[in-house]
Write a protein that holds these residues in place. Structure first.
Motif, PDB file in Angstrom:
ATOM      1  N   PRO A  86      -8.109   4.676   2.240  1.00 18.18           N
ATOM      2  CA  PRO A  86      -6.931   4.393   1.124  1.00 18.18           C
ATOM      3  C   PRO A  86      -6.000   5.628   0.939  1.00 18.18           C
ATOM      4  O   PRO A  86      -6.514   6.833   1.090  1.00 18.18           O
ATOM      5  CB  PRO A  86      -7.912   4.134  -0.176  1.00 18.18           C
ATOM      6  CG  PRO A  86      -9.101   3.591   0.308  1.00 18.18           C
ATOM      7  CD  PRO A  86      -9.350   4.459   1.569  1.00 18.18           C
TER       8      PRO A  86
ATOM      9  N   HIS B 291      -5.232   1.864   6.476  1.00 17.89           N
ATOM     10  CA  HIS B 291      -5.461   1.956   4.773  1.00 17.89           C
ATOM     11  C   HIS B 291      -6.390   1.358   4.247  1.00 17.89           C
ATOM     12  O   HIS B 291      -6.750   1.897   3.149  1.00 17.89           O
ATOM     13  CB  HIS B 291      -4.082   1.456   4.427  1.00 17.89           C
ATOM     14  CG  HIS B 291      -2.732   2.101   5.000  1.00 17.89           C
ATOM     15  ND1 HIS B 291      -1.502   1.529   4.626  1.00 17.89           N
ATOM     16  CD2 HIS B 291      -2.419   3.322   5.791  1.00 17.89           C
ATOM     17  CE1 HIS B 291      -0.720   2.375   5.167  1.00 17.89           C
ATOM     18  NE2 HIS B 291      -1.370   3.391   5.981  1.00 17.89           N
TER      19      HIS B 291
ATOM     20  N   GLN C   4       1.076  -1.147   0.214  1.00 25.15           N
ATOM     21  CA  GLN C   4       0.090  -0.025  -0.024  1.00 25.15           C
ATOM     22  C   GLN C   4       0.830   1.510   0.023  1.00 25.15           C
ATOM     23  O   GLN C   4       0.642   1.958  -0.859  1.00 25.15           O
ATOM     24  CB  GLN C   4      -1.020  -0.028   1.223  1.00 25.15           C
ATOM     25  CG  GLN C   4      -1.860  -1.153   1.425  1.00 25.15           C
ATOM     26  CD  GLN C   4      -2.615  -1.385   2.675  1.00 25.15           C
ATOM     27  OE1 GLN C   4      -2.135  -1.181   3.654  1.00 25.15           O
ATOM     28  NE2 GLN C   4      -3.868  -1.789   2.721  1.00 25.15           N
TER      29      GLN C   4
END
Ligand SMILES: *Cc1c(COP(=O)(O)O)cnc(C)c1O
Length: 666
Positions: free
Chosen positions: A494, A490, A137
């Motif tokens: 996001p 996350h 991520q």
């Protein structure tokens, strides 16, 4: 409760427990729900087992005595904790901490009940995978490739903090860049011929140590594969194994720095280049690795406290001329003291130029503070948000230089980022992210002679490696709860412009508000004290210098600044209720400034230039540094105007009052 004045801030409302613990019911409800969930899980591991603690046990004297002691000690702890630094409160604008995002906080508390240990997936069958996903991520946010079908593919993992991630970055870079020298010497000793390897002009064993040290990261990875494949092809398995072991025995990790360099007398100890503004963890890292803090070489900064690209070029040219190896150049993305953004694009361009002339180096970005700001720059599909579009959303941010720096991140070899800072999750949670996961070829505490797998099994090999995470990182046992907290964070927010970027954008907007209102503070104190903003901010940190009107001595000005700070600091025997605001402080040293910048500061502050010197006498008037109040504007509620004056306006008024009172009481 009145209606929220500004509905556009509604998205912020469920994110945190809140200044007034407004979301207490939400937190309690969710926590209890998942606590019960954990209880049921325990019971369902083997529901046929009978309870071991009898129902009546709670009436035992010993039981009750234990509970009594536990509660009493917990109350003792809780009482002490009441004087903690109130990070969550917008009155706290000191260090790099703020309120915690509920998803991360809850996930961490809940996961702690399961207590996974991320040293290996045998101790964390569920959450270790989440930690690796966190790495991807973050890698995506920085613009690295995360598709395993495409080389190089990034990877990353969670550390206890930025310090450890920085240590690890150097550990990796050293392992990699010293490897070709070890291999060449081992093969020379064994009188094994290896032919031409790609990327090298000379035959491998005849290449000079200087040449072998100055290979790029991807080149070394490739070279090692090619070399080991050749050994495997040209020798019996037993012989190939022996040669690989011989290479291992020549590595710096085996020999230590002293012996390694004795065997390579032509290679000077490599330097690590950092801007003068670098965090002190870099000094620690060099000490730790035995590279020596004397080999931490500082590069000058410009008037915005960003690494000076031209100065870097000069240093690199000199290194090349003197055959002084450079292990890495560190760019700081958000300096700890000023929030300034180094020109990452200039560092990348400098490497391209130097590479053509035979000098190569790793590029590591210390984005412990500013890393999460990269979320502002990325659309959900991974593309960059255009500069124009960003300029429409902020008053000043991002400057063209800042924009270019963030856009160039993907060219770095590795990046440090701290979820426990601008990621708004609990301590201790940092992260190390590498552009090329094959860097792990050079780090393993066992099976060091394993030959690289065929293409078709590569994916399985990486899976195997990362399941044994402790073999490839500096830490051993480590909390899976920290990683789970970041992972959930996350997932809920996001790392793109519209989600996490929105939160980070708020910190920038607050900074712009403060910046735009410093003139008011100046006017408020006109004729009383001079307020000087020493460096225009790149992100969300602002420093201020204050000099009483008419004072010409830097020593006296610094003493005055310290007296002001005494009212803003945590601790010092003061209870937090006796404080209006909490700030922090820093010093900017004369040696870190160019003569031009030093002159400008002295003149704006109305000081006698002879009092700002590198070598102060003991008159009390001279000093080698300027005392600054430092403000970290991380709390998203700082410029909320729901109940009259916002906190930043209040702070400015409070600061003005402090200055007035301090001058009167003198
Ligand atoms: C905070 C910080 C570090 C150190 O990180 P820790 O999490 O405190 O170990 C390193 N570099 C920079 C730029 C930082 O701001």
């Amino acid at each position: 409760m009145g209606k929220p004045e500004n509905n556009s801030r509604g998205w912020l409302h469920p994110l945190f427990l809140g200044t007034y613990a407004e979301n207490d019911e939400l937190l309690e409800k969710v926590l209890v729900e998942f606590l019960r969930d954990h209880v049921y899980w325990r019971r369902n591991v083997h529901p046929e087992d009978r309870p071991q603690i009898p129902v009546m046990a709670r009436y035992d004297r010993d039981y009750q005595e234990f509970v009594g002691r536990m509660k009493s000690e917990l109350h003792g702890l809780s009482a002490r904790l009441k004087n903690s630094a109130p990070f969550f409160n917008p009155r706290y604008i000191g260090h790099m901490a703020s309120d915690l995002l509920l998803p991360g906080l809850i996930a961490q508390l809940v996961t702690t009940l399961y207590n996974p240990n991320h040293v290996t997936d045998e101790a964390a069958p569920v959450t270790l995978e989440l930690e690796l996903q966190v790495g991807l991520q973050l890698a995506t946010m920085f613009g690295f490739n995360v598709d395993p079908q495409v080389e190089p593919c990034a990877w990353g993992h969670v550390t206890s903090g930025g310090t450890l991630a920085n240590d690890e970055a150097l550990w990796y870079l050293r392992a990699l860049r010293y490897w070709p020298l070890a291999a060449a010497r081992a093969l020379r000793e064994a009188q094994v011929e290896v032919g031409q390897l790609s990327g090298l002009e000379d035959e491998f064993a005849r290449a000079s140590d200087w040449q072998l040290f100055n290979l790029g990261i991807d080149q070394v990875i490739h070279l090692r594969r090619e070399l080991l494949a050749q050994l495997k092809r040209d020798h019996s398995p037993a012989q190939a194994h022996k040669l690989a072991a011989l290479i291992e025995s020549e590595r710096v990790e085996t020999l230590g720095m002293a012996e390694f360099h004795q065997r390579h007398p032509d290679l000077a100890t490599p330097k690590v280049l950092v801007p003068v503004t670098a965090h002190y963890s870099w000094e620690k890292a060099l000490k730790l690795l035995g590279l020596g803090s004397a080999n931490l070489h500082t590069v000058a900064v410009d008037e915005r406290m960003r690494m000076d690209g031209k100065a870097l070029d000069r240093e690199l040219d000199e290194c090349r001329r003197e055959q002084q190896p450079v292990l890495a150049v560190i760019g700081v993305l958000g300096t700890t003291e000023y929030g300034s953004i180094d020109p990452i694009d200039d560092i990348v361009a400098a490497r391209q130029r130097q590479r053509r002339q035979g000098l190569d180096f790793g590029i590591h970005i210390d984005a412990a503070w500013g890393g999460y700001l990269a979320s502002i720059f990325r659309h959900a599909d991974g593309s960059l948000v255009s500069h124009e579009s960003l300029r429409e959303q902020f008053a000043h941010f991002p400057s063209p230089e800042t924009y270019q720096a963030f856009a160039a991140l993907r060219h770095a070899d590795s990046i440090t980022v701290d979820p426990h800072k601008l990621g708004f999750v609990p301590f201790g949670c940092g992260a190390y992210v590498a552009r090329n996961r094959s860097m792990t070829d050079f780090i393993s505490q066992r099976a060091a002679y394993v030959f690289d797998p065929e293409e078709s099994t590569a994916e399985r090999e990486y899976e195997r490696r990362f399941r044994n995470l402790g073999q490839y990182i500096l830490e051993g046992s480590k909390p899976g709860a920290a990683a789970a907290g970041v992972w959930v964070t996350h997932k809920v927010l996001p790392l793109d412009h519209d989600h996490f970027g929105r939160l980070c954008g708020e910190t920038i907007r607050n900074n712009e508000y403060f910046f735009d209102h410093i003139d008011e503070l100046r006017q408020n104190l006109a004729g009383i004290a001079r307020i000087v903003l020493p460096f225009e901010p790149d992100t969300n940190l602002i420093c201020l210098a204050i000099n009483p009107e008419g004072n010409r001595s830097l020593g006296a000005m610094n003493a005055f600044g310290k007296r002001i700070y005494a009212h803003l600091r945590v601790g010092g025997g003061m209870h937090i209720h006796q404080r209006e605001f909490f700030g922090s402080r820093t010093l900017v040293h004369r040696s870190a400034l160019s003569p031009t910048v030093a002159e400008r500061l002295v003149s704006e502050l109305g000081l006698d230039p002879a009092t700002f010197v590198e070598d102060p006498d003991d008159s009390g008037d001279q000093a080698d540094s300027i005392f600054l109040l430092r403000h970290t504007l991380m709390n998203p509620w700082l410029s909320n105007r729901e109940h009259g004056l916002n906190y930043l306006d209040r702070y400015c008024r409070y600061l003005a009052d402090l200055v007035r009172n301090e001058l009167v009481s003198k």
